[in-house]
Design an enzyme around this catalytic site. Structure first.
Site, PDB file in Angstrom:
ATOM      1  N   TYR A 168      -8.555   5.169   8.229  1.00  0.00           N
ATOM      2  CA  TYR A 168      -8.649   5.414   9.714  1.00  0.00           C
ATOM      3  C   TYR A 168      -9.658   6.568   9.902  1.00  0.00           C
ATOM      4  O   TYR A 168      -9.404   7.766   9.185  1.00  0.00           O
ATOM      5  CB  TYR A 168      -7.240   6.028  10.273  1.00  0.00           C
ATOM      6  CG  TYR A 168      -6.226   5.230  10.405  1.00  0.00           C
ATOM      7  CD1 TYR A 168      -5.283   4.651   9.260  1.00  0.00           C
ATOM      8  CD2 TYR A 168      -5.766   4.475  11.497  1.00  0.00           C
ATOM      9  CE1 TYR A 168      -4.239   3.521   9.464  1.00  0.00           C
ATOM     10  CE2 TYR A 168      -4.694   3.542  11.797  1.00  0.00           C
ATOM     11  CZ  TYR A 168      -4.104   3.173  10.701  1.00  0.00           C
ATOM     12  OH  TYR A 168      -3.170   2.054  10.998  1.00  0.00           O
ATOM     13  N   PRO A 220      -2.453  -0.043  19.217  1.00  0.00           N
ATOM     14  CA  PRO A 220      -2.370  -0.647  17.811  1.00  0.00           C
ATOM     15  C   PRO A 220      -2.757   0.530  16.602  1.00  0.00           C
ATOM     16  O   PRO A 220      -2.469   0.255  15.653  1.00  0.00           O
ATOM     17  CB  PRO A 220      -3.586  -1.709  17.938  1.00  0.00           C
ATOM     18  CG  PRO A 220      -4.486  -1.245  18.734  1.00  0.00           C
ATOM     19  CD  PRO A 220      -3.788  -0.506  19.880  1.00  0.00           C
ATOM     20  N   TYR A 264       4.952   6.258   9.639  1.00  0.00           N
ATOM     21  CA  TYR A 264       4.162   5.152   9.494  1.00  0.00           C
ATOM     22  C   TYR A 264       4.823   4.022   8.680  1.00  0.00           C
ATOM     23  O   TYR A 264       4.710   2.808   8.976  1.00  0.00           O
ATOM     24  CB  TYR A 264       2.848   5.593   8.681  1.00  0.00           C
ATOM     25  CG  TYR A 264       1.690   4.677   8.886  1.00  0.00           C
ATOM     26  CD1 TYR A 264       0.781   4.379   9.794  1.00  0.00           C
ATOM     27  CD2 TYR A 264       1.503   3.905   7.585  1.00  0.00           C
ATOM     28  CE1 TYR A 264      -0.237   3.388   9.873  1.00  0.00           C
ATOM     29  CE2 TYR A 264       0.421   3.007   7.545  1.00  0.00           C
ATOM     30  CZ  TYR A 264      -0.515   2.797   8.783  1.00  0.00           C
ATOM     31  OH  TYR A 264      -1.364   2.064   8.762  1.00  0.00           O
ATOM     32  N   HIS A 289       0.948  -1.138   0.015  1.00  0.00           N
ATOM     33  CA  HIS A 289      -0.036   0.133   0.076  1.00  0.00           C
ATOM     34  C   HIS A 289       0.851   1.242  -0.027  1.00  0.00           C
ATOM     35  O   HIS A 289       1.652   1.495   0.938  1.00  0.00           O
ATOM     36  CB  HIS A 289      -0.558   0.077   1.287  1.00  0.00           C
ATOM     37  CG  HIS A 289      -2.106  -1.089   1.359  1.00  0.00           C
ATOM     38  ND1 HIS A 289      -3.023  -0.973   2.270  1.00  0.00           N
ATOM     39  CD2 HIS A 289      -2.089  -1.956   0.516  1.00  0.00           C
ATOM     40  CE1 HIS A 289      -3.890  -2.047   1.836  1.00  0.00           C
ATOM     41  NE2 HIS A 289      -3.394  -2.535   0.993  1.00  0.00           N
ATOM     42  N   LYS A 316       2.540  -0.430  15.057  1.00  0.00           N
ATOM     43  CA  LYS A 316       3.831  -0.413  15.243  1.00  0.00           C
ATOM     44  C   LYS A 316       4.526  -1.971  16.016  1.00  0.00           C
ATOM     45  O   LYS A 316       5.719  -1.996  15.985  1.00  0.00           O
ATOM     46  CB  LYS A 316       4.556   0.598  16.024  1.00  0.00           C
ATOM     47  CG  LYS A 316       4.418   1.939  15.257  1.00  0.00           C
ATOM     48  CD  LYS A 316       5.569   2.301  14.262  1.00  0.00           C
ATOM     49  CE  LYS A 316       5.376   3.087  13.211  1.00  0.00           C
ATOM     50  NZ  LYS A 316       5.213   2.336  11.968  1.00  0.00           N
TER      51      LYS A 316
END
Ligand code: APR
Ligand code: PHB
Length: 393
Positions: free
Chosen positions: A203, A295, A387, A74, A299
């Site tokens: 998200y 979460p 990220y 992604h 990570k």
């Protein structure tokens, strides 16, 4: 049965298995002992997002074949609020780095296969797992497996036995400092037989709370809802879950998750936890045994891999040259990365979850934080760098 190895590894999660593999490649012997069964270790549903560095490492050390075929690369993620979705272009903002969706259980399956191929010991279903004499330079690992008691003499022990393991508690009181934060919410997570309706993760912060759209494969969707810490899963029949997901995730452009048969449901608590230092005598802690992140930043698994990569380098140096330099620096270097991940995970969590606080200030601040994020290249770049993951070194 008395035996000898170089490294005694407690726990066959991603940390223990990857450590065993990295050590094997350096010609270092280890014994891995796990108290759960092989099927349980493989089947439990856990994390699923691999940082670029984790993917690169898996390829480099020969456990990336299935990841290359089945992993979903992604190059962006979506952040949704106020009915709109905003894409953060991870690859453009990080010089081509990205994340790969590949279940932790698939990683574990590949590492178990690699271990079994080496013929080095890996004991499942062990009972009475204990570590002894960790303050000395001749620690021991004892356990019972297949009806036989084992006593393994080691040079070092790696505590890779997760948050509830036995290694961290063997460090004498007063030698570990604990930093901890619990969050007043949890995640209700499901797996559903439904083709992902977006190619990338979403998200979302909604007035009713956080929701996350993720996936495991082209036919399996993974979804999460912010819920109470003591949420009773029995109160969540499938229809209620889908209703809530629809409300929290749908955006004005008509996007909503595809629905399908729910095959797994569970509640994940949210915690930030760090034990310092990550070493005591000849015991080295790695992964969830030393730290937990909420979460939201994806990570946990990646931190575990970064720890054992560092630990394997340090042990490699010791056996090659007799130098303890990297071993002595392990804890402080691993903690530096841990705290960067703690900061990022805390930030993502506090930006995206509703609090029960009746004071509306925080919610307004969150919306401003999100607006700042999606309208500022600098803010998006900062999220993207963290990220996709900091370099391993
Ligand atoms: N003896 C032997 N093994 C044990 C013991 C014990 N007393 N206690 C726990 N274990 C095993 C667990 O059954 C588990 O298989 O140690 C393993 C620890 O694995 P994980 O919990 O997966 O931890 P880690 O390898 O550090 O990986 C971190 O896991 O929880 C996720 O989000 C987290 O993705 C992150 C990753
Ligand atoms: C998951 O797919 O399980 C997942 C994805 C992103 C997260 C956490 C979990 O931040």
């Amino acid at each position: 049965m008395v035996s000898r190895t170089q490294i005694g590894i407690v726990g066959a999660g991603p940390a223990g298995l990857m450590l065993g593999h990295l050590l094997h490649l350096r010609g270092i012997d280890s014994v891995i002992v796990e108290d759960r069964g092989r099927d349980h270790v493989i089947d439990r549903v856990r994390a699923g997002v691999l940082e670029q560095g984790t993917v690169d490492l898996m390829r480099e050390v020969g456990v990336g074949t299935r990841l290359d075929v089945e992993g979903l690369r992604h190059e962006g993620i979506y952040i949704a609020f106020g009915g709109e979705r905003y894409r953060i272009d991870l690859a453009r903002l990080t010089g081509g780095r990205a994340i790969t969706v590949y279940g932790q259980n698939e990683v574990v399956k590949d590492l178990i296969a690699a271990r079994e191929h080496t013929g080095r010991p890996l004991h499942f279903d062990a009972s009475d797992v204990r570590v002894h004499d960790i303050a000395s330079d001749h620690p021991r690992l004892s356990f019972c497996a297949a009806g036989q008691p084992h006593d393994v003499r080691c040079d070092f022990i790696a505590g890779c036995d997760g948050f509830h393991g036995v290694c961290r508690p063997t460090v004498p009181t007063g030698h570990l400092r604990i930093y901890e934060r619990e969050y007043p919410f949890a995640w209700l997570g499901i797996l559903a037989n439904a083709a992902p309706s977006s190619e990338e993760l979403v998200y979302s912060l909604h007035e009713r709370g956080f929701a996350l759209f993720s996936m495991r494969s082209p036919s399996v969707t993974r979804l999460y809802l912010q819920c109470a810490t003591d949420e009773d899963i029995a109160q969540w029949p499938d229809e209620r879950i889908w209703n809530e997901l629809r409300v929290r995730l749908s955006t004005h452009d008509g996007w909503a998750p595809h629905e399908g048969q729910i095959t797994q449901k569970g509640v994940t608590p949210m915690r930030s936890f760090v034990a310092e230092p990550m070493q005591y005598g000849s015991l080295f802690l790695a992964g969830d045994a030393a730290h937990i992140v909420p979460p939201t930043g994806a990570k946990g698994l990646n931190l575990a891999v970064a720890d054992v990569w560092r630990l394997a380098c340090a042990m490699g140096e010791y056996y090659e040259s007799g130098s303890r330099g990297l071993l002595e620096g392990y804890s402080s270097a691993a903690l530096r990365r841990t705290w960067r991940a703690q900061r990022f995970s805390w930030w993502m969590t506090s930006m995206l979850h509703r609090s029960d606080d009746p004071n509306p200030f925080d919610h307004k601040r969150q919306l401003a934080e999100l607006e700042n994020l999606v309208s500022s290249e600098a803010a998006m770049a900062s999220l993207a760098e963290n990220y996709v993951g900091l370099p391993l070194g």
